[in-house]
Design a protein around this motif. Structure first.
Motif, PDB file in Angstrom:
ATOM      1  N   ALA A   1      30.304 -24.171 112.028  1.00  0.00           N
ATOM      2  CA  ALA A   1      31.272 -25.375 112.036  1.00  0.00           C
ATOM      3  C   ALA A   1      30.577 -26.458 112.097  1.00  0.00           C
ATOM      4  N   LEU A   2      29.202 -26.634 112.339  1.00  0.00           N
ATOM      5  CA  LEU A   2      28.497 -28.031 112.478  1.00  0.00           C
ATOM      6  C   LEU A   2      28.444 -28.560 111.027  1.00  0.00           C
ATOM      7  N   ALA A   3      28.906 -27.997 109.951  1.00  0.00           N
ATOM      8  CA  ALA A   3      28.858 -28.444 108.631  1.00  0.00           C
ATOM      9  C   ALA A   3      29.596 -29.832 108.571  1.00  0.00           C
ATOM     10  N   ALA A   4      29.490 -30.903 107.965  1.00  0.00           N
ATOM     11  CA  ALA A   4      30.017 -31.927 107.752  1.00  0.00           C
ATOM     12  C   ALA A   4      31.115 -31.803 106.628  1.00  0.00           C
ATOM     13  N   THR A   5      32.267 -32.400 106.965  1.00  0.00           N
ATOM     14  CA  THR A   5      33.400 -32.311 105.759  1.00  0.00           C
ATOM     15  C   THR A   5      33.825 -33.907 105.433  1.00  0.00           C
ATOM     16  N   THR A   6      32.453 -34.632 105.301  1.00  0.00           N
ATOM     17  CA  THR A   6      32.675 -36.032 104.750  1.00  0.00           C
ATOM     18  C   THR A   6      31.609 -36.166 103.781  1.00  0.00           C
ATOM     19  N   GLU A   7      30.618 -35.319 103.477  1.00  0.00           N
ATOM     20  CA  GLU A   7      29.638 -35.234 102.428  1.00  0.00           C
ATOM     21  C   GLU A   7      30.163 -34.764 101.180  1.00  0.00           C
ATOM     22  N   ARG A   8      29.597 -35.106  99.921  1.00  0.00           N
ATOM     23  CA  ARG A   8      29.818 -34.612  98.688  1.00  0.00           C
ATOM     24  C   ARG A   8      29.512 -33.212  98.671  1.00  0.00           C
ATOM     25  N   VAL A   9      28.107 -33.052  99.319  1.00  0.00           N
ATOM     26  CA  VAL A   9      27.893 -31.537  99.505  1.00  0.00           C
ATOM     27  C   VAL A   9      27.888 -31.234 101.007  1.00  0.00           C
ATOM     28  N   VAL A  10      28.540 -29.891 101.197  1.00  0.00           N
ATOM     29  CA  VAL A  10      28.556 -29.605 102.544  1.00  0.00           C
ATOM     30  C   VAL A  10      27.199 -29.256 103.216  1.00  0.00           C
ATOM     31  N   THR A  11      27.111 -30.006 104.420  1.00  0.00           N
ATOM     32  CA  THR A  11      25.597 -30.543 105.063  1.00  0.00           C
ATOM     33  C   THR A  11      25.587 -30.189 106.438  1.00  0.00           C
ATOM     34  N   ASN A  12      24.751 -29.470 107.047  1.00  0.00           N
ATOM     35  CA  ASN A  12      24.756 -29.362 108.544  1.00  0.00           C
ATOM     36  C   ASN A  12      24.461 -30.901 109.110  1.00  0.00           C
ATOM     37  N   ARG A  13      25.300 -31.634 109.894  1.00  0.00           N
ATOM     38  CA  ARG A  13      25.026 -32.759 110.225  1.00  0.00           C
ATOM     39  C   ARG A  13      23.832 -32.944 111.336  1.00  0.00           C
ATOM     40  N   PHE A  14      23.219 -31.813 111.837  1.00  0.00           N
ATOM     41  CA  PHE A  14      22.213 -31.897 112.735  1.00  0.00           C
ATOM     42  C   PHE A  14      20.913 -31.713 112.007  1.00  0.00           C
ATOM     43  N   SER A  15      20.777 -30.656 111.163  1.00  0.00           N
ATOM     44  CA  SER A  15      19.667 -30.225 110.424  1.00  0.00           C
ATOM     45  C   SER A  15      19.546 -30.990 109.148  1.00  0.00           C
ATOM     46  N   GLY A  16      20.451 -31.629 108.460  1.00  0.00           N
ATOM     47  CA  GLY A  16      20.386 -32.092 107.172  1.00  0.00           C
ATOM     48  C   GLY A  16      20.679 -31.073 106.052  1.00  0.00           C
ATOM     49  N   LEU A  17      20.540 -29.716 106.430  1.00  0.00           N
ATOM     50  CA  LEU A  17      20.468 -28.579 105.462  1.00  0.00           C
ATOM     51  C   LEU A  17      21.624 -28.419 104.612  1.00  0.00           C
ATOM     52  N   ALA A  18      21.647 -28.324 103.371  1.00  0.00           N
ATOM     53  CA  ALA A  18      22.784 -27.626 102.436  1.00  0.00           C
ATOM     54  C   ALA A  18      23.244 -26.366 102.941  1.00  0.00           C
ATOM     55  N   ILE A  19      24.299 -26.049 102.759  1.00  0.00           N
ATOM     56  CA  ILE A  19      24.861 -24.632 103.203  1.00  0.00           C
ATOM     57  C   ILE A  19      23.999 -23.973 104.223  1.00  0.00           C
ATOM     58  N   GLU A  20      23.887 -24.670 105.138  1.00  0.00           N
ATOM     59  CA  GLU A  20      23.399 -24.156 106.546  1.00  0.00           C
ATOM     60  C   GLU A  20      21.848 -23.373 106.270  1.00  0.00           C
TER      61      GLU A  20
ATOM     62  N   GLY B   1      21.170 -35.412  97.549  1.00  0.00           N
ATOM     63  CA  GLY B   1      21.342 -36.262  98.749  1.00  0.00           C
ATOM     64  C   GLY B   1      21.117 -35.313 100.050  1.00  0.00           C
ATOM     65  N   VAL B   2      20.840 -34.109  99.680  1.00  0.00           N
ATOM     66  CA  VAL B   2      20.510 -33.017 100.988  1.00  0.00           C
ATOM     67  C   VAL B   2      19.307 -32.321 100.696  1.00  0.00           C
ATOM     68  N   VAL B   3      19.034 -31.526 101.813  1.00  0.00           N
ATOM     69  CA  VAL B   3      17.961 -30.593 101.683  1.00  0.00           C
ATOM     70  C   VAL B   3      18.345 -29.099 101.483  1.00  0.00           C
ATOM     71  N   TRP B   4      17.890 -28.495 100.354  1.00  0.00           N
ATOM     72  CA  TRP B   4      18.212 -27.175 100.225  1.00  0.00           C
ATOM     73  C   TRP B   4      16.872 -26.336 100.586  1.00  0.00           C
ATOM     74  N   ARG B   5      17.175 -25.041 101.113  1.00  0.00           N
ATOM     75  CA  ARG B   5      15.946 -24.178 101.074  1.00  0.00           C
ATOM     76  C   ARG B   5      16.277 -22.825 100.411  1.00  0.00           C
ATOM     77  N   PHE B   6      14.806 -22.269 100.251  1.00  0.00           N
ATOM     78  CA  PHE B   6      14.860 -21.252  99.165  1.00  0.00           C
ATOM     79  C   PHE B   6      13.911 -20.227  99.964  1.00  0.00           C
ATOM     80  N   ARG B   7      14.015 -18.949  99.520  1.00  0.00           N
ATOM     81  CA  ARG B   7      13.029 -17.802  99.793  1.00  0.00           C
ATOM     82  C   ARG B   7      11.745 -17.805  99.278  1.00  0.00           C
TER      83      ARG B   7
END
Length: 176
Positions: free
Chosen positions: A42-61, A87-93
């Motif tokens: 639930a820490l995901a922001a709902t005011t960004e164009r891409v859902v982002t964790n407001r604390f980590s800055g990561l897209a889709i958690e 505008g957000v950071v994405w992580r990959f395996r």
């Protein structure tokens, strides 16, 4: 005022009382967060164009968006394989997943910026939960609730039609 009442008043409004009020307020907010939230996601922001964790800055958690396609399940990305996109950071395996995403973020990124298409069809933005997902028509969709995903899976066409028509206005209303 009697000395006893003065002492009681000093304790009730003094420096020791304020932390108690703060703790009570935090407790109430935490309780409300549990009602509104779906777990820690639930820490995901709902005011960004891409859902982002407001604390980590990561897209889709921090989940790897390609894992939904390649592995058929959500998998956490690794800090060693990150990319900034939209505008957000994405992580990959792995590097291959990162390279594929960077080449085609519109294909592999969650549609509607990770917002729930069922709620978009209703005219509201609700952050999708990376654990409630569906790949349909070679696109990734995230949902706020399991029930939304199930309704979408049963008949995606009307939801997609309405969500696509409403998304430009709703996206414009989100923070840049």
């Amino acid at each position: 005022m009697t000395p006893e009442r003065q002492e009681a008043n000093r304790i009730a409004t003094g420096p020791h009382f304020r932390p108690r009020i703060a703790l009570i307020a935090l407790g109430l907010l935490a309780g409300l967060g549990g009602v509104v939230a779906v777990g820690s996601l639930a820490l995901a922001a709902t005011t960004e164009r891409v859902v982002t964790n407001r604390f980590s800055g990561l897209a889709i958690e921090g989940f790897d968006p390609l894992a939904y396609f390649v592995d058929g399940r959500p998998e956490m990305g690794l800090p060693d394989f990150e990319a900034a996109e939209g505008g957000v950071v994405w992580r990959f395996r792995n590097e291959g997943n990162r390279a594929s995403f960077v080449a085609h973020p519109e294909v592999y990124g969650p549609q509607f910026g990770g917002y729930d298409p069922v709620d978009l069809a209703r005219g509201v933005t609700v952050a999708g939960n990376p654990l409630f997902w569906l790949v349909a028509g070679n696109r990734l969709y995230l949902f706020g609730y399991e029930d939304s995903r199930d309704a979408f899976a049963a008949n995606p066409a009307p939801y997609l039609k309405e969500a696509k028509s409403r998304w430009p206005v709703l996206e414009e209303q989100l923070a840049q």
